[in-house]
Design a protein around this motif. Structure first.
Motif, PDB file in Angstrom:
ATOM      1  N   PHE A 533      -6.913  -9.440  34.695  1.00 23.08           N
ATOM      2  CA  PHE A 533      -6.157 -10.642  34.355  1.00 23.08           C
ATOM      3  C   PHE A 533      -6.633 -11.877  35.125  1.00 23.08           C
ATOM      4  CE2 PHE A 533      -3.342  -7.023  33.613  1.00 23.08           C
ATOM      5  CZ  PHE A 533      -2.924  -7.268  32.322  1.00 23.08           C
ATOM      6  N   ASN A 534      -7.793 -11.780  35.815  1.00 13.39           N
ATOM      7  CA  ASN A 534      -8.171 -12.884  36.692  1.00 13.39           C
ATOM      8  C   ASN A 534      -8.560 -14.161  35.949  1.00 13.39           C
ATOM      9  OD1 ASN A 534     -10.620 -11.997  35.746  1.00 13.39           O
ATOM     10  ND2 ASN A 534     -11.164 -10.953  37.665  1.00 13.39           N
ATOM     11  N   ASN A 535      -8.757 -14.102  34.630  1.00 10.42           N
ATOM     12  CA  ASN A 535      -9.077 -15.308  33.877  1.00 10.42           C
ATOM     13  C   ASN A 535      -7.857 -15.899  33.172  1.00 10.42           C
ATOM     14  OD1 ASN A 535     -11.839 -15.458  34.484  1.00 10.42           O
ATOM     15  ND2 ASN A 535     -12.286 -13.865  32.970  1.00 10.42           N
ATOM     16  N   LYS A 536      -6.737 -15.232  33.310  1.00  7.62           N
ATOM     17  CA  LYS A 536      -5.529 -15.709  32.640  1.00  7.62           C
ATOM     18  C   LYS A 536      -4.975 -16.942  33.368  1.00  7.62           C
ATOM     19  CE  LYS A 536      -4.795 -12.706  29.300  1.00  7.62           C
ATOM     20  NZ  LYS A 536      -4.660 -13.125  27.882  1.00  7.62           N
ATOM     21  N   GLU A 537      -4.494 -17.892  32.587  1.00  8.44           N
ATOM     22  CA  GLU A 537      -3.959 -19.122  33.157  1.00  8.44           C
ATOM     23  C   GLU A 537      -2.796 -18.839  34.090  1.00  8.44           C
ATOM     24  OE1 GLU A 537      -2.035 -23.406  31.709  1.00  8.44           O
ATOM     25  OE2 GLU A 537      -2.590 -21.869  30.231  1.00  8.44           O
ATOM     26  N   TRP A 538      -1.903 -17.922  33.678  1.00  5.49           N
ATOM     27  CA  TRP A 538      -0.734 -17.629  34.516  1.00  5.49           C
ATOM     28  C   TRP A 538      -1.152 -17.040  35.863  1.00  5.49           C
ATOM     29  CZ3 TRP A 538      -0.523 -12.544  35.854  1.00  5.49           C
ATOM     30  CH2 TRP A 538      -1.053 -11.590  34.978  1.00  5.49           C
ATOM     31  N   PHE A 539      -2.198 -16.204  35.839  1.00  6.37           N
ATOM     32  CA  PHE A 539      -2.664 -15.573  37.068  1.00  6.37           C
ATOM     33  C   PHE A 539      -3.263 -16.608  38.016  1.00  6.37           C
ATOM     34  CE2 PHE A 539      -6.108 -13.701  39.554  1.00  6.37           C
ATOM     35  CZ  PHE A 539      -5.428 -12.693  40.227  1.00  6.37           C
ATOM     36  N   LYS A 540      -4.135 -17.458  37.492  1.00  3.94           N
ATOM     37  CA  LYS A 540      -4.813 -18.439  38.336  1.00  3.94           C
ATOM     38  C   LYS A 540      -3.830 -19.451  38.914  1.00  3.94           C
ATOM     39  CE  LYS A 540      -7.831 -19.433  35.092  1.00  3.94           C
ATOM     40  NZ  LYS A 540      -8.979 -20.066  34.390  1.00  3.94           N
ATOM     41  N   ASN A 541      -2.861 -19.890  38.116  1.00 11.49           N
ATOM     42  CA  ASN A 541      -1.885 -20.872  38.592  1.00 11.49           C
ATOM     43  C   ASN A 541      -0.993 -20.298  39.681  1.00 11.49           C
ATOM     44  OD1 ASN A 541      -1.464 -23.704  37.122  1.00 11.49           O
ATOM     45  ND2 ASN A 541      -2.386 -22.281  35.662  1.00 11.49           N
ATOM     46  N   ALA A 542      -0.452 -19.105  39.439  1.00 14.71           N
ATOM     47  CA  ALA A 542       0.453 -18.499  40.429  1.00 14.71           C
ATOM     48  C   ALA A 542      -0.282 -18.201  41.726  1.00 14.71           C
ATOM     49  CB  ALA A 542       1.065 -17.223  39.852  1.00 14.71           C
ATOM     50  N   LEU A 543      -1.544 -17.789  41.621  1.00 15.48           N
ATOM     51  CA  LEU A 543      -2.307 -17.396  42.802  1.00 15.48           C
ATOM     52  C   LEU A 543      -2.745 -18.608  43.618  1.00 15.48           C
ATOM     53  CD1 LEU A 543      -3.381 -14.774  44.080  1.00 15.48           C
ATOM     54  CD2 LEU A 543      -5.562 -15.225  42.936  1.00 15.48           C
ATOM     55  N   THR A 544      -3.242 -19.629  42.953  1.00 14.30           N
ATOM     56  CA  THR A 544      -3.785 -20.772  43.679  1.00 14.30           C
ATOM     57  C   THR A 544      -2.689 -21.707  44.216  1.00 14.30           C
ATOM     58  OG1 THR A 544      -4.049 -21.982  41.597  1.00 14.30           O
ATOM     59  CG2 THR A 544      -5.958 -20.754  42.407  1.00 14.30           C
ATOM     60  N   LYS A 545      -1.620 -21.877  43.432  1.00 13.35           N
ATOM     61  CA  LYS A 545      -0.555 -22.795  43.851  1.00 13.35           C
ATOM     62  C   LYS A 545       0.537 -22.093  44.655  1.00 13.35           C
ATOM     63  CE  LYS A 545      -1.195 -25.938  39.930  1.00 13.35           C
ATOM     64  NZ  LYS A 545      -0.550 -26.589  38.763  1.00 13.35           N
ATOM     65  N   GLU A 546       0.536 -20.761  44.616  1.00 10.52           N
ATOM     66  CA  GLU A 546       1.539 -19.955  45.321  1.00 10.52           C
ATOM     67  C   GLU A 546       2.957 -20.397  44.987  1.00 10.52           C
ATOM     68  OE1 GLU A 546       0.971 -19.090  49.410  1.00 10.52           O
ATOM     69  OE2 GLU A 546      -1.202 -18.841  49.235  1.00 10.52           O
ATOM     70  N   GLU A 547       3.180 -20.638  43.701  1.00  8.49           N
ATOM     71  CA  GLU A 547       4.511 -20.971  43.214  1.00  8.49           C
ATOM     72  C   GLU A 547       4.680 -20.407  41.818  1.00  8.49           C
ATOM     73  OE1 GLU A 547       3.636 -25.413  41.366  1.00  8.49           O
ATOM     74  OE2 GLU A 547       4.272 -25.258  43.469  1.00  8.49           O
ATOM     75  N   ILE A 548       5.916 -20.355  41.341  1.00  3.54           N
ATOM     76  CA  ILE A 548       6.177 -19.767  40.027  1.00  3.54           C
ATOM     77  C   ILE A 548       5.548 -20.623  38.937  1.00  3.54           C
ATOM     78  CG2 ILE A 548       7.983 -19.175  38.363  1.00  3.54           C
ATOM     79  CD1 ILE A 548       9.781 -18.435  40.688  1.00  3.54           C
ATOM     80  N   TYR A 549       4.823 -19.957  38.051  1.00  5.72           N
ATOM     81  CA  TYR A 549       4.194 -20.623  36.905  1.00  5.72           C
ATOM     82  C   TYR A 549       5.026 -20.328  35.659  1.00  5.72           C
ATOM     83  CZ  TYR A 549       1.128 -20.999  32.820  1.00  5.72           C
ATOM     84  OH  TYR A 549       0.616 -21.281  31.591  1.00  5.72           O
ATOM     85  N   GLN A 550       5.197 -21.346  34.821  1.00  6.16           N
ATOM     86  CA  GLN A 550       5.975 -21.175  33.593  1.00  6.16           C
ATOM     87  C   GLN A 550       5.187 -21.703  32.406  1.00  6.16           C
ATOM     88  OE1 GLN A 550       9.469 -19.915  33.261  1.00  6.16           O
ATOM     89  NE2 GLN A 550       8.382 -19.674  31.325  1.00  6.16           N
ATOM     90  N   SER A 551       4.947 -20.859  31.413  1.00  6.01           N
ATOM     91  CA  SER A 551       4.212 -21.283  30.227  1.00  6.01           C
ATOM     92  C   SER A 551       5.156 -21.910  29.212  1.00  6.01           C
ATOM     93  CB  SER A 551       3.525 -20.078  29.574  1.00  6.01           C
ATOM     94  OG  SER A 551       4.463 -19.305  28.829  1.00  6.01           O
ATOM     95  N   ASP A 552       4.575 -22.493  28.169  1.00  2.00           N
ATOM     96  CA  ASP A 552       5.349 -22.936  27.015  1.00  2.00           C
ATOM     97  C   ASP A 552       5.559 -21.718  26.102  1.00  2.00           C
ATOM     98  OD1 ASP A 552       6.646 -24.457  25.125  1.00  2.00           O
ATOM     99  OD2 ASP A 552       5.179 -26.087  25.175  1.00  2.00           O
ATOM    100  N   LEU A 553       6.224 -21.906  24.995  1.00  4.63           N
ATOM    101  CA  LEU A 553       6.406 -20.807  24.044  1.00  4.63           C
ATOM    102  C   LEU A 553       5.103 -20.540  23.297  1.00  4.63           C
ATOM    103  CD1 LEU A 553       9.849 -21.739  22.429  1.00  4.63           C
ATOM    104  CD2 LEU A 553       9.416 -20.129  24.275  1.00  4.63           C
ATOM    105  N   PHE A 554       4.848 -19.277  22.998  1.00  9.60           N
ATOM    106  CA  PHE A 554       3.696 -18.908  22.174  1.00  9.60           C
ATOM    107  C   PHE A 554       3.985 -17.554  21.525  1.00  9.60           C
ATOM    108  CE2 PHE A 554       3.025 -17.077  26.331  1.00  9.60           C
ATOM    109  CZ  PHE A 554       2.441 -15.841  26.109  1.00  9.60           C
ATOM    110  N   PHE A 555       3.193 -17.230  20.517  1.00  3.95           N
ATOM    111  CA  PHE A 555       3.380 -15.965  19.825  1.00  3.95           C
ATOM    112  C   PHE A 555       2.498 -14.888  20.454  1.00  3.95           C
ATOM    113  CE2 PHE A 555       4.815 -18.981  16.599  1.00  3.95           C
ATOM    114  CZ  PHE A 555       5.996 -18.370  16.185  1.00  3.95           C
ATOM    115  N   SER A 556       3.087 -13.728  20.718  1.00  7.36           N
ATOM    116  CA  SER A 556       2.345 -12.626  21.317  1.00  7.36           C
ATOM    117  C   SER A 556       1.290 -12.111  20.341  1.00  7.36           C
ATOM    118  CB  SER A 556       3.306 -11.488  21.681  1.00  7.36           C
ATOM    119  OG  SER A 556       2.591 -10.315  21.995  1.00  7.36           O
ATOM    120  N   GLU A 557       0.056 -11.972  20.842  1.00 10.49           N
ATOM    121  CA  GLU A 557      -1.005 -11.446  19.971  1.00 10.49           C
ATOM    122  C   GLU A 557      -0.865  -9.949  19.743  1.00 10.49           C
ATOM    123  OE1 GLU A 557      -4.969 -10.869  21.888  1.00 10.49           O
ATOM    124  OE2 GLU A 557      -4.092 -12.167  23.456  1.00 10.49           O
ATOM    125  N   TYR A 558       0.073  -9.317  20.488  1.00 10.27           N
ATOM    126  CA  TYR A 558       0.242  -7.862  20.358  1.00 10.27           C
ATOM    127  C   TYR A 558       1.434  -7.486  19.485  1.00 10.27           C
ATOM    128  CZ  TYR A 558      -2.929  -8.188  24.299  1.00 10.27           C
ATOM    129  OH  TYR A 558      -3.991  -8.495  25.102  1.00 10.27           O
TER     130      TYR A 558
END
Length: 602
Positions: A533-558
Motif C-alpha cells: 500500500f506504499n503508493n496509496k494516497e491515504w498511506f503516504k498522507n497518514a505516514l508523512t503528516k502523522e495525522e488522520i487522513y480523510q478522503s472524499d467519497l468514491f466508489f469501491s473498485e471491489y
C-alpha cells in the motif's frame, strides 16, 4: 444556622395512604379547591437559580455527549456572571458518560456553577458521591403516599428511617445533603413533610452542616393562586416550611414540571413566598413536559430585582444556537427568548409600526439584551430589495460568509417578488412566513442552499474522523502487538456494520495482519491479498503528516459501493510510529448512524 420556631409537628403513619381524592380523582382533571385563606408574600433577601439540565434535563432526550455537557457548562458559567446567580448544576453519576462529563466540569474549577450530584437514598449510590469528593448531593426522598405506599410498598415510618440513615451518612462525610421532597404537591404536609423537615433541622443543628430541601412539584400540579388549599398551594406550602417551621429560605429550593402549563409562574411564586433557589433547565428540557426554563428564570430574576447582577444575557442566544446547530435539538420557532422568530413580527400592520419605532412591538431591546435584532417578515411593501435583505439576514451560508450576499438584481428575487405580490392581490393581509420565503428561494435560487447530500456527506466525513480518532486512542492500538491488534480490529469489524474494510500496514506499506472484511466478502478483495500500500494516497498522507487522513467519497473498485477512506498513523506506548490503519466506511450505512454513534464505546 437553623433556628426552630415551632417546637413540634406530629408525625402520622396511617395504615392507608392519603391520596387526596377530593383534589386528585384521577378519573377527572385534578380539581382546584379554595379555602379563602391566604398567606403574605415573603420574598427572601437573596434569590438565585440552580440548573438541572444534565440531570432532569437528560431524562427528556437522548443523553448529551460529554463534550456537549462541558460546552453548555461553560456557557452556564458565563451566563451566571461573576456573582454566580446560576449557583449550581446537578449531575447523574451512574454511567461512564456521566462520570466523564462530571470530571471535565470539575476540572474547570469554577466557583459557579458548583457541580453537585444526585442519588437515590441507598448506600451504593452514596459511594459515587464520595468517589467524586462532591461537596453536595441531592438525595431522592419521596414524600407523597403515592410513592411511599403505592411505589415503594412501604409506610411513612420505614421510609423516613431509611432516608435519615443515608442523610446521616452524608453528614458523617461532611457532604451537604439536598433532600428532594419528591411529589410534595400530593403529600401530607403536616403529617409527614414538616415532621420530616423538623428531623432534618435537628440533624443540621447537631452536625453544624446545612441540610437543603428541594420542594419537588413532580407532576406539575402546584398552584400559585391565593386561597388555594394544600398540598397544591405553593404560597401555603412554602409558608409552612419557612414561617411555621422556620426552615431558612436559603435552604429551600423549588423544582417544578410543566404538566399543566404552570412551570414558570410556579417557580416565580416560590421565589415570592420564601424560597431562595429556583431549579431550572436550559430551554425547559426535562422529564415529560419539562422543568422551569432557565432562560425564563433569568428574565424573571432581572424583572424582580431590577438588575441582571452581572449575568451575561446575550449568552442565552449562544445557548439556543448550540442546541439548534450542534446538539440538533428542536427549538420551536416561537419559543420565548430563543426561538428563531420570537422577536419577528408577521402581521403587516405590526411591521409598519416596527419600521416607525421598534418599541411599539418589541418586548425589550432584544439587540442589546440577547444579541437578537428585531426582524420584520416580508410583506407587499418589502419590494425586491426587502426580499434580498431578508435572505441575506436569514440564509446561514450568507450570514457565515460562505457565499456572497444576494442583490435585488438576481432574477430569482424578481420571481419571489412576483409570487409575494400575487398573494396580496388575492386578499392576503398577513406577512409572508419564513418557511414560505425559504421554500420559494430554494426553488428559484437553489445556489443559496447547501444540499441535503452535501450536508450528509460533511457530517459523515466528520463522524468517520471522530471514530478513527477514538480508535487510535485504544490500548490495543498502542500495544502494537499483532495478536491484540488482530483480535481488536476483528471485534470492531463485526460490531460496526458501517465499516467496509480495514487494512493495517507497517511503515513500508506491508500488511501486519490479514485484511479485515465483512463475513462472506473476503473473496471480493482477493486482488488485495498480496498488495503493498506504499503508493496509496491515504498511506503516504497518514505516514508523512502523522495525522488522520480523510478522503472524499468514491466508489469501491471491489464492491461498487460508495465509500470513504480514513487513514490514521499508529503509535505505540512510547510514541513511536509503527504503521498505518486504513478504514473504508460505507457511506450509506454511516449516514444512518450520524446521531447514534456511541462516543466512548469502541
Amino acid at each position: 444556622m437553623i433556628k426552630r420556631i415551632n417546637p413540634h409537628f406530629t408525625f402520622s403513619n396511617p395504615d392507608k395512604p392519603e391520596l387526596f381524592r377530593e383534589q386528585y380523582p384521577y378519573s377527572q382533571v385534578p380539581r382546584i379547591l379554595f379555602d379563602e385563606k391566604t398567606v403574605p408574600m415573603a420574598s427572601p433577601e437573596k434569590i438565585w437559580i440552580t440548573d438541572t439540565t444534565f440531570r432532569d434535563g437528560q431524562q427528556a432526550r437522548p443523553p448529551y455527549k460529554p463534550e456537549q455537557i462541558l460546552h453548555l457548562f461553560d456557557l452556564l458559567h458565563r451566563l451566571g456572571g461573576p456573582e454566580g446567580i446560576i449557583r449550581q448544576s446537578e449531575f447523574f453519576l451512574y454511567s461512564d458518560r456521566d462520570r466523564e462529563a462530571v470530571e471535565a466540569c470539575i476540572d474547570r474549577k469554577y466557583t459557579y456553577p458548583e457541580v453537585t450530584g444526585w442519588i437515590r437514598a441507598n448506600e451504593d449510590d452514596f459511594k459515587l458521591v464520595k468517589n467524586f469528593r462532591l461537596k453536595e448531593t441531592g438525595i431522592l426522598t419521596s414524600v407523597s403516599d403515592y410513592h411511599i405506599y403505592l411505589k415503594l410498598k412501604s409506610d411513612r415510618k420505614k421510609v423516613l428511617d431509611s432516608y435519615l440513615r443515608i442523610i446521616r451518612k452524608s453528614l458523617d462525610e461532611g457532604i451537604v445533603p439536598r433532600c428532594h421532597f419528591e411529589d410534595i404537591t400530593k403529600a401530607d404536609i403536616y403529617g409527614f413533610c414538616l415532621p420530616f423537615a423538623e428531623e432534618l433541622m435537628k440533624l443540621s443543628q447537631e452536625s453544624g452542616i446545612p441540610i437543603k430541601i428541594r420542594l419537588c412539584d413532580t407532576m406539575g400540579t402546584g398552584l400559585s393562586y391565593p386561597g388555594a388549599v394544600l398540598p397544591r398551594s405553593i404560597p401555603k406550602l412554602i409558608h409552612s416550611f419557612n414561617k411555621e417551621l422556620g426552615y431558612p429560605s436559603e435552604l429551600l429550593e423549588w423544582h417544578g414540571h410543566n404538566d399543566f402549563h404552570k412551570v414558570h409562574i410556579n417557580g416565580s411564586t416560590a421565589w415570592l413566598y420564601g424560597c431562595s433557589g429556583l431549579n431550572s433547565s436550559l430551554l425547559g428540557f426535562g422529564e415529560r413536559t419539562g422543568n422551569p426554563p432557565l432562560e425564563g428564570a433569568v428574565m424573571e430574576y432581572i424583572g424582580l430585582r431590577g438588575s441582571a447582577d452581572g449575568m451575561d444575557t446575550p449568552v442565552i442566544t449562544e445557548i439556543a444556537d448550540y442546541f439548534r446547530n450542534e446538539i440538533k435539538a428542536p427549538v420551536p420557532s416561537n419559543y420565548p427568548f430563543v426561538g428563531s422568530d420570537f422577536n419577528t413580527t408577521r402581521a403587516g400592520i405590526h411591521a409598519d409600526g416596527l419600521l416607525k419605532n421598534e418599541e411599539i412591538y418589541n418586548i425589550f431591546d432584544t439587540t442589546t439584551i440577547l444579541n437578537r435584532p428585531i426582524r420584520v417578515m416580508v410583506t407587499d411593501k418589502s419590494g425586491m430589495a426587502g426580499i434580498a435583505h431578508w435572505l441575506n439576514e436569514n440564509i446561514p451560508e450568507i450570514v457565515n460568509g460562505q457565499i456572497e450576499a444576494i442583490t435585488k438584481r438576481h432574477p430569482g428575487i424578481r420571481y419571489i417578488y412576483e409570487w409575494v405580490m400575487t398573494q396580496y392581490d388575492k386578499g392576503r393581509t398577513t406577512s409572508i412566513s419564513s418557511e414560505e420565503i425559504l421554500s420559494r428561494a430554494r426553488h428559484y435560487i437553489p445556489s443559496l442552499f447547501e444540499s441535503d447530500f452535501k450536508r450528509a456527506k460533511k457530517e459523515a466525513l466528520a463522524l468517520a474522523h471522530r471514530f478513527a480518532s477514538q480508535l487510535s486512542q485504544s490500548p490495543e492500538i498502542s500495544s502494537g502487538e499483532r495478536e491484540q491488534l488482530e483480535n481488536y480490529l476483528k471485534k470492531t469489524m463485526s460490531k460496526e456494520p458501517f465499516i467496509h474494510l480495514m487494512a493495517l500496514t507497517d511503515t513500508d506499506g506491508h500488511r501486519i495482519i490479514p485484511l479485515q472484511t465483512r463475513r462472506g466478502e473476503k473473496a471480493k478483495f482477493r486482488r488485495l491479498s498480496r498488495k503493498d500500500f506504499n503508493n496509496k494516497e491515504w498511506f503516504k498522507n497518514a505516514l508523512t503528516k502523522e495525522e488522520i487522513y480523510q478522503s472524499d467519497l468514491f466508489f469501491s473498485e471491489y464492491t461498487g459501493e460508495l465509500i470513504m477512506t480514513t487513514a490514521l498513523p499508529l503509535k505505540d506506548k512510547t510514541g513511536n510510529l509503527y504503521g498505518v490503519l486504513d478504514i473504508d466506511f460505507k457511506f450509506e450505512e454511516v449516514i444512518k448512524l450520524l446521531d447514534n454513534l456511541p462516543v466512548k464505546q469502541i
